[in-house]
Design an enzyme around this catalytic site. Sequence first.
Site, short mmCIF file in Angstrom:
data_model
loop_
_atom_site.label_atom_id
_atom_site.label_comp_id
_atom_site.label_asym_id
_atom_site.label_seq_id
_atom_site.Cartn_x
_atom_site.Cartn_y
_atom_site.Cartn_z
N SER A 195 24.03 28.41 45.88
CA SER A 195 24.05 27.74 46.83
C SER A 195 22.57 27.31 47.62
O SER A 195 21.67 28.18 47.22
CB SER A 195 24.81 28.37 47.87
OG SER A 195 24.48 28.21 49.05
N GLU A 223 35.50 23.05 39.29
CA GLU A 223 36.09 22.30 40.40
C GLU A 223 35.67 20.84 40.16
O GLU A 223 37.01 20.05 40.55
CB GLU A 223 34.95 22.70 41.82
CG GLU A 223 35.07 24.01 42.03
CD GLU A 223 33.99 24.28 43.44
OE1 GLU A 223 34.10 24.17 44.34
OE2 GLU A 223 32.86 25.04 42.88
#
Length: 446
Positions: free
Chosen positions: A261, A274
């Site tokens: 991140s 994802e």
Amino acid sequence: MEEINTSVGFDQRLAKQDVRGSRAHCAMLVAQGIISKADGEAIQEGLTRIEKDIAAGAFVFKRSLEDVHMNVESRLADLIGAPAGRLHTARSRNDQVATDFRMWVRAAIETLGDEIRKLQSVLIDKAELEAATIMPGFTHLQAAQPVTFGHHLLAYVEMFGRDRGRLADARKRLNECPLGAGAIAGTSFPIDRTLSAEKLDFDRPMANSMDAVSDRDFALEFLAAAAILATHMSRFAEEMVIWASAQFGFIKFSDAFSTGSSMMPQKRNPDAAELVRAKAGRVFGNLFSLLTVMKGLPLTYSKDMQEDKEAVFGAFDTLELCLAAMTGMVVDMKPDAARMKASASAGFTTATDLADWVTQKLNIPFRDAHHITGRIVKFAEGKGCDLAELTLADMQMAEPRITQDIFSVLTVEASAASRTSFGGTSPANVRAQVEAARKRFLGHAL
Ligand code: ARG
């Protein structure tokens, strides 16, 4: 008009098939004496040059020439002059595009079949390694019974096997040749449709010329099979996302398949999984686009049908990407056997084993054994311990005839090992199923 009408921006992907179709058509016209041998030879030579240019990426597609068919034909005229004008005898773009597109979808099916097989192959290898790795099996995403990780992975091998079956099935049905249907009604020229069908590796010519130019079932079947395949990949991706979470901690991805991140230094996000999960949406969209395009069309060809290609190309590209990502992730993921096992013990997952023992050893009907087990589980819950941590006296409060032997079935290993019924989760079964799966799925193309 040009802006909305042109399709060469995307249908140039049919160029190879278009040339091949023209070669077959030309050879048939010569064989039937419809065009001269000399004209036929000139056409074939011109097509050879075009083929080379296409393969080298040197063919210049012009938007003003609308589509791939007109581009190839116009280039042929530039190259060989007058004989080029004879190629389109007894042919229309309507049967031409249907033929090209069927050949393209046929090849796409073969490519995908191959890629699905690769995914199955890495899944089977992983299943073999993890044949005895215990994890919780879920229903309602609630821990249900201990299973083996290998068994879980082999479930996907079955799904992907059916996907290959659906594609192979679609391939069988699509393999009839529209060429020679003309615009709609057939032709007065003495063509030989069986000959051109054979040259293009079709099983036979399509029986009805109107059906031949208006049918897009093959594209719809491809997209439907694609949508189901995408569903399977999305479910698997979802499991990977769950398993990779800190709360589950069942698997880890290396840096190759996770991202950090920009703000939170501790994060390892399973982005590839994802995205596979999300991209199913595109494939469903493509299926719905084409169903909607087709549903109100009167026979036979309408320009609406030009919209068939981007839907199919898009689904194919998406699936190729997702299959490659999935295959990579399966190889990459590292299971944490200790965490999986610890999690498999939580939530009284061997309660069924307890009930089965009571049924079998004490000859008590399963419904009553279920009730007895329920009382024991409640008791363990109150004590804040596992079933295996209860004392014999605890057990006997619910049913006095219970003996020490019951503890032999309460571990997660014993539970999984006892599931030896056909298709069950025991490590021995998984090893046998790994071998069976190799034979069933890895030895053949589609
Ligand atoms: N580009 C067209 C398509 O993809 C080819 C067929 C055109 N036929 C016609 N009658 N205008 O559908």
